[in-house]
Motif scaffolding. Structure first.
Motif, PDB file in Angstrom:
ATOM      1  N   LYS A 265       0.834  -1.203   0.000  1.00 47.85           N
ATOM      2  CA  LYS A 265       0.000   0.000   0.000  1.00 47.85           C
ATOM      3  C   LYS A 265       0.866   1.248   0.000  1.00 47.85           C
ATOM      4  CE  LYS A 265      -3.100   2.598   3.015  1.00 47.85           C
ATOM      5  NZ  LYS A 265      -3.855   2.599   4.298  1.00 47.85           N
ATOM      6  N   GLU A 266       1.863   1.295   0.903  1.00 45.37           N
ATOM      7  CA  GLU A 266       2.750   2.460   0.968  1.00 45.37           C
ATOM      8  C   GLU A 266       3.590   2.570  -0.300  1.00 45.37           C
ATOM      9  OE1 GLU A 266       2.550   4.685   3.264  1.00 45.37           O
ATOM     10  OE2 GLU A 266       1.033   3.533   4.343  1.00 45.37           O
ATOM     11  N   GLU A 267       3.993   1.427  -0.852  1.00 45.48           N
ATOM     12  CA  GLU A 267       4.759   1.448  -2.103  1.00 45.48           C
ATOM     13  C   GLU A 267       3.919   2.031  -3.230  1.00 45.48           C
ATOM     14  OE1 GLU A 267       7.106  -1.898  -3.317  1.00 45.48           O
ATOM     15  OE2 GLU A 267       7.189  -2.689  -1.289  1.00 45.48           O
ATOM     16  N   ALA A 268       2.629   1.696  -3.265  1.00 49.01           N
ATOM     17  CA  ALA A 268       1.740   2.219  -4.299  1.00 49.01           C
ATOM     18  C   ALA A 268       1.632   3.740  -4.199  1.00 49.01           C
ATOM     19  CB  ALA A 268       0.361   1.575  -4.179  1.00 49.01           C
ATOM     20  N   ILE A 269       1.471   4.238  -2.972  1.00 50.38           N
ATOM     21  CA  ILE A 269       1.357   5.689  -2.767  1.00 50.38           C
ATOM     22  C   ILE A 269       2.627   6.388  -3.231  1.00 50.38           C
ATOM     23  CG2 ILE A 269       1.184   7.485  -1.003  1.00 50.38           C
ATOM     24  CD1 ILE A 269      -0.590   5.556   0.594  1.00 50.38           C
ATOM     25  N   GLN A 270       3.795   5.825  -2.844  1.00 53.84           N
ATOM     26  CA  GLN A 270       5.059   6.472  -3.199  1.00 53.84           C
ATOM     27  C   GLN A 270       5.331   6.384  -4.699  1.00 53.84           C
ATOM     28  OE1 GLN A 270       6.386   8.177  -0.780  1.00 53.84           O
ATOM     29  NE2 GLN A 270       7.822   9.102  -2.193  1.00 53.84           N
ATOM     30  N   SER A 271       4.967   5.273  -5.324  1.00 55.97           N
ATOM     31  CA  SER A 271       5.131   5.142  -6.784  1.00 55.97           C
ATOM     32  C   SER A 271       4.296   6.193  -7.505  1.00 55.97           C
ATOM     33  CB  SER A 271       4.712   3.741  -7.237  1.00 55.97           C
ATOM     34  OG  SER A 271       5.531   2.764  -6.670  1.00 55.97           O
ATOM     35  N   GLN A 272       3.073   6.415  -7.033  1.00 56.14           N
ATOM     36  CA  GLN A 272       2.200   7.422  -7.641  1.00 56.14           C
ATOM     37  C   GLN A 272       2.806   8.818  -7.506  1.00 56.14           C
ATOM     38  OE1 GLN A 272      -0.283   6.975  -9.475  1.00 56.14           O
ATOM     39  NE2 GLN A 272      -1.684   8.702  -9.407  1.00 56.14           N
ATOM     40  N   ARG A 273       3.326   9.126  -6.307  1.00 56.49           N
ATOM     41  CA  ARG A 273       3.937  10.440  -6.107  1.00 56.49           C
ATOM     42  C   ARG A 273       5.141  10.638  -7.020  1.00 56.49           C
ATOM     43  NH1 ARG A 273       3.869  10.294   0.533  1.00 56.49           N
ATOM     44  NH2 ARG A 273       1.715  11.044   0.821  1.00 56.49           N
ATOM     45  N   THR A 274       5.947   9.588  -7.172  1.00 58.06           N
ATOM     46  CA  THR A 274       7.130   9.682  -8.028  1.00 58.06           C
ATOM     47  C   THR A 274       6.716   9.838  -9.488  1.00 58.06           C
ATOM     48  OG1 THR A 274       8.239   8.208  -6.457  1.00 58.06           O
ATOM     49  CG2 THR A 274       9.353   8.622  -8.541  1.00 58.06           C
ATOM     50  N   ALA A 275       5.691   9.100  -9.897  1.00 54.93           N
ATOM     51  CA  ALA A 275       5.191   9.217 -11.272  1.00 54.93           C
ATOM     52  C   ALA A 275       4.681  10.628 -11.537  1.00 54.93           C
ATOM     53  CB  ALA A 275       4.084   8.195 -11.512  1.00 54.93           C
ATOM     54  N   ASP A 276       3.965  11.210 -10.563  1.00 56.06           N
ATOM     55  CA  ASP A 276       3.476  12.589 -10.718  1.00 56.06           C
ATOM     56  C   ASP A 276       4.643  13.569 -10.870  1.00 56.06           C
ATOM     57  OD1 ASP A 276       0.890  11.676 -10.500  1.00 56.06           O
ATOM     58  OD2 ASP A 276       0.688  12.185  -8.376  1.00 56.06           O
ATOM     59  N   PHE A 277       5.728  13.299 -10.121  1.00 58.42           N
ATOM     60  CA  PHE A 277       6.927  14.145 -10.224  1.00 58.42           C
ATOM     61  C   PHE A 277       7.480  14.112 -11.646  1.00 58.42           C
ATOM     62  CE2 PHE A 277      11.584  14.252 -10.240  1.00 58.42           C
ATOM     63  CZ  PHE A 277      11.844  15.491  -9.669  1.00 58.42           C
ATOM     64  N   TYR A 278       7.632  12.902 -12.209  1.00 52.52           N
ATOM     65  CA  TYR A 278       8.169  12.784 -13.568  1.00 52.52           C
ATOM     66  C   TYR A 278       7.198  13.366 -14.593  1.00 52.52           C
ATOM     67  CZ  TYR A 278      11.981   9.890 -11.839  1.00 52.52           C
ATOM     68  OH  TYR A 278      13.088   9.443 -11.185  1.00 52.52           O
ATOM     69  N   SER A 279       5.898  13.276 -14.318  1.00 55.69           N
ATOM     70  CA  SER A 279       4.910  13.863 -15.220  1.00 55.69           C
ATOM     71  C   SER A 279       5.055  15.382 -15.265  1.00 55.69           C
ATOM     72  CB  SER A 279       3.498  13.480 -14.764  1.00 55.69           C
ATOM     73  OG  SER A 279       2.526  14.093 -15.573  1.00 55.69           O
ATOM     74  N   ARG A 280       5.225  15.981 -14.076  1.00 53.70           N
ATOM     75  CA  ARG A 280       5.372  17.442 -14.024  1.00 53.70           C
ATOM     76  C   ARG A 280       6.646  17.899 -14.703  1.00 53.70           C
ATOM     77  NH1 ARG A 280       3.600  16.455  -8.683  1.00 53.70           N
ATOM     78  NH2 ARG A 280       5.757  16.582  -7.917  1.00 53.70           N
TER      79      ARG A 280
END
Length: 739
Positions: free
Chosen positions: A316-331
């Motif tokens: 669960k925590e890995e999913a949250i952190q992966s999403q945050r990292t993906a958003d970073f690369y998207s920005r």
């Protein structure tokens, strides 16, 4: 000394009996009809309470003046309840003993009350009715906020009646939590402030600072966080929360350097405490602050550190952190890495068997349809239509099943654009028509949500007004109560003066008794402290012979190129030493542990002197090893004496036997016997140095047993005798008692 103490005690009871007799002259216990009056602490009569005689099943209710009469006899238990909830229970005797119960039914204190005076029901602290309201409010603060507010109102009525600041603080804290969940941050802040006015608590100060921050009052939030950090005695978790809160404030103010500094302070504390969740979160927040200041490379480094930490946590925590990292690369326009991270997020959700994760920072929930939409959108940036279109189709379908109109609308819109890009105009038009329909549906949904929020706000406003009026009523009641207290103090002043002489005499006697008790207690504590110090000293004086001889044996094995035996012996020896050190601070250890230690010691000694003796260790199977306690290393010195001073000098191979037998449920006998040369001959063979060492070792054991028997009431008895008439062989018998 004892005679003087006896005289003082007798004098005290004579005076006390005289005072009691004066009071009891006007008291008579009814044989059958028992009458009383029930009031709260302020003297207000409590009507409608159910009064039950438990042993007889008889019951009645209190009238408007709190009075009742019921058929009850000496020894009967009277139970007071309301709406099925037991409030108090007391037993009827020559005087009534009123016993307050908490919500679990456990009696927590008693108070002596004379017959004929009013019974007072205290609602403080463990009040069942108050806790029932507040626990229900806490349970419902997310599930049913409006019901929770009503329940807090019920708790406040009781807290106001009692003028109990602790109960008031708890009630307003729950109310603040409810408004925080409803995003009514201004109301949350006002209720947290009232809670702090009653009981100044650091945890509530932090909640208030967060409420100010959520309400965009950054100035008050910053001030409150700094105020908390200025207090002494903060827990590390509170320091982390305060520094992180300040970092959030500075990030919102776009003071990025200050934000990073505060996050770093919190991170240092979290790393010291090895708080993995906070370390991950703080690395992420530092990354956000650095990204906002334009330091993209450094931001990515902290984000990678957060990802490294989160791998030690749950999917669960890995999913949250992966999403945050993906958003970073998207920005930051790094589409390839974004796609990889979106796929990883989806896999983490599937591994955790979660369809949705509710985020704690009030951001949008992380759901499979949303993650698939983000992945499809990223794939479209790569012009990877073949992979993007099926993903977006899944997102739209799952969002429809979940009634997530917003995600469904976004997925349908991107599908329309994707089909247009690949030249499939029919599907592009079909999806565009769905998109238009969903926009209308979403508009209707938002309109309904706005109406529901308006209605909710209206209800909340009414309920908050009632809560506010309760607070004003409480302040008015408090003023009246203080006035009533002043009048009451004047009324009882005359009675107080009349009883002052008697109380002063009783107080003097109590002071004398207390002084005598303190002197006796101090002497006992001093003796106990001396015994403990002596025991600790004796425990540290373990005879070094075994350690040195064991190491010499290892050296002997090595010199004989017997490396395997040396290694095995050294391993067993280190295990024994570790057990000795682990038990070195204890007065007693379980018998089972001492037996294990003795078995290991016998094994080591036998491996050194295989040609000198054999041994046998017998433990009666009926002995409950876990029930008996024994001083650590008590048996080893006697066994060592048998081997080194009895069997080692025997020409032929000797035999050592250790047996533990059950005498009764409370006592066991431990017997250590050998057929060695005996004490007399062993003493004749010793050098002066050996005699001195032996004397010290056995004196150490005797002293330990003597002190322990003083402290624990003759727990261990030891007897030593020769086995045979020719003075050969030695037998040591120890009697060990359970308690």
């Amino acid at each position: 000394m004892k005679q003087k103490l006896y005289i003082l005690i007798m004098l005290f009871f004579v005076v006390f009996s005289y005072v009691q007799a004066q009071e009891n002259d006007r008291i008579a216990l009814p044989n059958k009809i028992y009458s009383d009056r029930i009031t709260d602490e302020s003297g207000t009569p409590l009507s409608g309470l159910t009064v039950r005689v438990k042993s007889k099943g008889l019951r009645t209710t209190t009238n408007s003046n709190g009075e009742f009469s019921i058929n009850a006899s000496n020894g009967d238990v009277i139970e007071l309840s309301k709406n099925g909830v037991v409030i108090n229970t007391y037993r009827l005797t020559g005087s009534v003993y009123y016993e307050v119960q908490d919500e679990s039914g456990v009696i927590e204190n008693d108070e002596k009350k004379k017959i004929g005076s009013s019974s007072k029901i205290s609602r403080r602290g463990g009040s069942s009715e108050f806790r029932l309201y507040l626990d229900s409010a806490s349970y419902n603060k997310k599930r049913n906020p409006t019901k929770s507010i009503d329940q807090v109102g019920g708790a406040l009525l009781i807290a106001n009646d009692n003028n109990n600041k602790s109960q008031l603080a708890d009630s307003y804290t729950i109310l603040g939590d409810v408004y925080m969940n409803l995003k009514q941050y201004d109301l949350a802040a006002s209720n947290y402030k009232i809670s702090i006015d009653n009981i100044d608590d650091i945890a509530i100060q932090l909640k208030l600072a967060n409420a100010y921050f959520r309400d965009n009052d950054t100035k008050k939030s910053e001030s409150k966080y700094n105020e908390v950090l200025g207090k002494s005695g903060l827990l590390d978790t509170q320091k982390i929360a305060a520094h992180k809160g300040l970092g959030n404030v500075y990030l919102k103010l776009k003071e990025h350097n200050k934000a990073v500094a505060q996050y770093q302070k919190a991170l240092t504390i979290a790393q010291k405490e090895k708080n993995t969740a906070e370390i991950t979160d703080l690395n992420t927040r530092i990354s956000e602050a650095l990204e906002a200041s334009g330091q993209i490379a450094k931001a990515e480094g902290f984000l990678m550190q957060a990802r490294a930490n989160v791998r030690k946590q749950s999917p669960k925590e890995e999913a949250i952190q992966s999403q945050r990292t993906a958003d970073f690369y998207s920005r930051n326009k790094n589409v390839d890495k974004e796609v990889l991270l979106r796929k990883e997020t989806l896999k983490n959700l599937e591994d955790a068997e979660l369809s949705e994760i509710v985020m704690e920072d009030d951001s949008e929930a992380l759901s499979k349809p949303k993650v698939k939409y983000d992945l499809g959108n990223a794939l479209l940036k790569q012009n990877n239509f073949e992979e993007a279109i099926p993903i977006l189709e899944e997102s739209a379908s799952e969002a429809e099943n979940n009634e997530d109109i917003l995600t469904q609308k976004d997925a349908i819109q991107r599908l329309s654009e994707a089909y247009a890009s690949v030249g499939d105009d029919n599907k592009a038009l079909s999806n565009y028509q769905k998109y238009v329909s969903l926009v209308d549906k979403l508009y209707q949904q938002k309109e309904e949500e706005i109406n529901a929020v308006v209605s909710l706000n209206r209800d909340l406003s009414e309920k908050q007004n009632r809560i506010t009026s309760l607070e004003k009523d409480r302040e008015l009641t408090q003023s009246k109560y203080q006035l009533s207290q002043s009048e009451s103090r004047l009324t009882i002043e005359n009675d107080r003066r009349q009883k002052l002489i008697i109380y002063a005499l009783m107080g003097g006697l109590l002071l004398l008794l207390f002084s005598l008790f303190w002197m006796i207690r101090s002497n006992k504590q001093r003796r106990l402290a001396n015994n403990l110090l002596a025991l600790k000293s004796l425990r540290t004086q373990m005879n070094p012979h075994f350690i040195f001889n064991a190491l010499n044996s290892v050296n002997s094995f090595i010199s004989q190129n017997d490396e395997r035996t040396a290694n095995r012996y050294l391993t067993d020896f280190s295990t024994l030493m570790r057990s000795v050190l682990n038990n070195s601070e204890e007065d007693f250890i379980p018998l089972e542990n001492e037996i294990e230690l003795l078995e290991l010691y016998l094994k080591l000694e036998h491996s050194r002197f295989k040609d000198k003796f054999d041994y046998e260790l017998n433990v009666d199977a009926s002995i409950d090893r876990g029930q008996f306690q024994i001083p650590p290393m008590l048996l080893q010195p006697y066994v060592e004496n048998a081997v080194w001073h009895g069997l080692r000098y025997k020409k032929e191979k000797g035999f050592l036997k250790v047996s533990l037998d059950k005498i009764d449920e409370e006592t066991i006998k431990i017997e250590i016997s050998d057929n060695g040369i005996g004490r007399v001959k062993s003493k004749a063979l010793k050098t002066e140095h050996q005699k001195k060492q032996k004397s010290k070792g056995m004196q150490n054991i005797k002293q330990r047993i003597k002190i322990l028997n003083q402290m624990y009431k003759d727990k261990v008895d030891v007897f030593i005798e020769d086995m045979h008439e020719d003075k050969t062989g030695t037998k040591v018998v120890l009697i060990l008692k359970k308690d």
